[in-house]
Design a protein around this motif. Sequence first.
Motif, short mmCIF file in Angstrom:
data_model
loop_
_atom_site.label_atom_id
_atom_site.label_comp_id
_atom_site.label_asym_id
_atom_site.label_seq_id
_atom_site.Cartn_x
_atom_site.Cartn_y
_atom_site.Cartn_z
N GLY A 93 -2.95 56.98 54.89
CA GLY A 93 -1.79 57.50 54.77
C GLY A 93 -1.14 58.75 55.32
N GLY A 94 -2.20 59.47 55.88
CA GLY A 94 -2.17 60.85 56.44
C GLY A 94 -2.04 61.93 55.68
N HIS A 95 -2.33 61.52 54.27
CA HIS A 95 -2.59 62.79 53.25
C HIS A 95 -3.88 63.47 53.13
CE1 HIS A 95 1.43 60.85 52.53
NE2 HIS A 95 1.62 62.11 52.34
N VAL A 96 -3.97 64.61 52.75
CA VAL A 96 -5.34 65.12 52.41
C VAL A 96 -5.14 66.18 51.07
CG1 VAL A 96 -4.81 67.32 53.89
CG2 VAL A 96 -7.12 66.55 53.45
N GLU A 97 -5.90 66.24 50.25
CA GLU A 97 -5.85 67.14 49.23
C GLU A 97 -6.44 68.47 49.39
OE1 GLU A 97 -7.17 66.86 44.42
OE2 GLU A 97 -7.35 65.21 45.55
N VAL A 98 -5.80 69.45 48.84
CA VAL A 98 -6.16 70.86 48.80
C VAL A 98 -6.81 71.30 47.45
CG1 VAL A 98 -3.89 71.85 48.39
CG2 VAL A 98 -5.78 73.08 49.94
N GLY A 99 -7.79 72.34 47.54
CA GLY A 99 -8.16 72.66 46.13
C GLY A 99 -8.39 74.49 46.51
N TYR A 100 -8.30 75.08 45.51
CA TYR A 100 -8.61 76.59 45.93
C TYR A 100 -8.89 77.17 44.57
CZ TYR A 100 -3.69 76.16 44.53
OH TYR A 100 -2.42 76.11 43.79
N SER A 101 -9.38 78.53 44.65
CA SER A 101 -9.59 79.50 43.45
C SER A 101 -9.93 80.93 44.23
CB SER A 101 -10.93 79.11 42.92
OG SER A 101 -12.12 79.37 43.63
N ILE A 102 -9.37 81.71 43.17
CA ILE A 102 -9.44 83.20 43.58
C ILE A 102 -9.92 84.06 42.60
CG2 ILE A 102 -7.11 83.57 43.10
CD1 ILE A 102 -6.91 85.51 45.58
N SER A 103 -10.85 84.99 42.75
CA SER A 103 -11.36 86.02 41.64
C SER A 103 -10.11 86.46 40.77
CB SER A 103 -12.01 87.10 42.63
OG SER A 103 -12.06 88.35 41.55
N CYS A 135 -3.52 67.63 43.21
CA CYS A 135 -3.60 66.71 42.35
C CYS A 135 -4.10 67.41 41.04
CB CYS A 135 -4.30 65.58 42.76
SG CYS A 135 -3.82 64.66 44.14
N LYS A 136 -3.77 66.92 39.94
CA LYS A 136 -4.35 67.49 38.74
C LYS A 136 -4.32 68.75 38.44
CE LYS A 136 -7.30 63.58 37.40
NZ LYS A 136 -8.73 63.09 36.95
N VAL A 137 -3.13 69.33 38.58
CA VAL A 137 -2.86 70.69 38.59
C VAL A 137 -2.48 70.85 37.00
CG1 VAL A 137 -1.30 72.94 39.13
CG2 VAL A 137 -2.00 71.03 40.93
N LEU A 138 -3.22 71.61 36.30
CA LEU A 138 -2.85 71.74 34.82
C LEU A 138 -1.41 72.26 34.65
CD1 LEU A 138 -6.25 73.05 33.46
CD2 LEU A 138 -5.23 70.99 32.72
N GLY A 143 -0.14 80.15 37.22
CA GLY A 143 -0.28 80.80 38.66
C GLY A 143 -0.56 79.75 39.76
N SER A 144 -1.23 78.42 39.52
CA SER A 144 -1.27 77.78 40.44
C SER A 144 -0.12 76.92 40.74
CB SER A 144 -2.34 76.66 40.50
OG SER A 144 -2.99 75.92 41.30
N ASN A 145 0.71 76.47 39.67
CA ASN A 145 2.11 75.90 40.07
C ASN A 145 2.89 76.69 40.53
OD1 ASN A 145 2.14 73.21 38.21
ND2 ASN A 145 0.99 74.52 36.83
N ARG A 146 2.68 77.88 40.47
CA ARG A 146 3.70 79.06 41.18
C ARG A 146 3.35 79.12 42.66
NH1 ARG A 146 4.23 82.78 37.70
NH2 ARG A 146 2.03 83.61 37.91
N VAL A 147 1.94 79.02 42.90
CA VAL A 147 1.42 79.04 44.41
C VAL A 147 2.13 78.06 45.07
CG1 VAL A 147 -0.41 78.82 45.89
CG2 VAL A 147 -0.47 80.70 43.90
N GLU A 160 1.20 64.05 30.95
CA GLU A 160 1.35 64.98 29.85
C GLU A 160 0.56 66.37 30.22
OE1 GLU A 160 -0.02 64.78 25.25
OE2 GLU A 160 0.70 63.09 25.92
N GLU A 161 -0.52 66.01 30.84
CA GLU A 161 -1.50 67.26 31.11
C GLU A 161 -1.20 67.93 32.61
OE1 GLU A 161 -6.13 68.17 30.41
OE2 GLU A 161 -5.51 66.40 30.24
N PHE A 162 -0.74 66.98 33.42
CA PHE A 162 -1.04 67.53 34.85
C PHE A 162 0.18 67.44 35.69
CE2 PHE A 162 -5.36 65.75 33.82
CZ PHE A 162 -6.19 67.11 34.14
N ASN A 163 0.42 68.21 36.78
CA ASN A 163 1.37 68.05 37.67
C ASN A 163 0.69 67.60 39.04
OD1 ASN A 163 3.55 68.84 36.29
ND2 ASN A 163 3.36 70.98 36.64
N TYR A 164 1.26 66.87 39.88
CA TYR A 164 1.19 66.59 41.23
C TYR A 164 1.87 66.77 42.25
CZ TYR A 164 -2.16 63.68 38.07
OH TYR A 164 -2.69 63.25 37.02
N TYR A 165 1.53 67.53 43.13
CA TYR A 165 2.41 68.19 44.18
C TYR A 165 2.10 67.51 45.78
CZ TYR A 165 3.56 71.78 41.01
OH TYR A 165 4.08 72.77 40.04
#
Length: 170
Positions: A93-103, A135-138, A143-147, A160-165
């Motif tokens: 479908g032309g989509h890719v999932e991103v993930g990230y973390s920072i100190s 996917c599965k952004v708590l 912080g992650s929702n704001r980013v 109930e637990e997650f947001n999907y962007y």
Amino acid sequence: MNKIILESERLLLRPLSFDDLINIEKGTINLIKVHINQNAIFDFTKSAISKKIKKMEKVPKDIHEWYTYWLIVDKNTKSGIGFIGFKGTPDEGGHVEVGYSISCAYRKQGLMTEALSLLSNWASKNPDLKGITACKVLKTNTGSNRVLKNCNFKLASSSEEFNYYLLDIH
């Protein structure tokens, strides 16, 4: 892997090689050319790196940038402060999932917004890419929702637990 380096005002993004990922997994980060802040490597990061290694073993090296983590390097300290990456090439479908973390020491400074913008701009040059998902952004991970919102991702759905962007590209 190509020697791609993405650059913004405060950051460099550098795709980690297969060997770099192995060194992080083994705990021999001193063998990597760029210093990585030990506080940037969380348990879930190591788990994700193990998954990335298994996937990268099965795909051609010329698409490793889509499977690896990109090291987020602070230009001031020249130290790796976090990781960002996709979970493969765009799907049918032309989509890719991103993930990230920072100190933790580098949070709330707009650095992850800067890193996600850089990587999204790089990815948008792929003609097969239609969108980037997170996917599965708590819901509790403010912080992650704001980013994601700062990078123009739209809330596609939630449970109930997650947001999907989704960030539409084309």
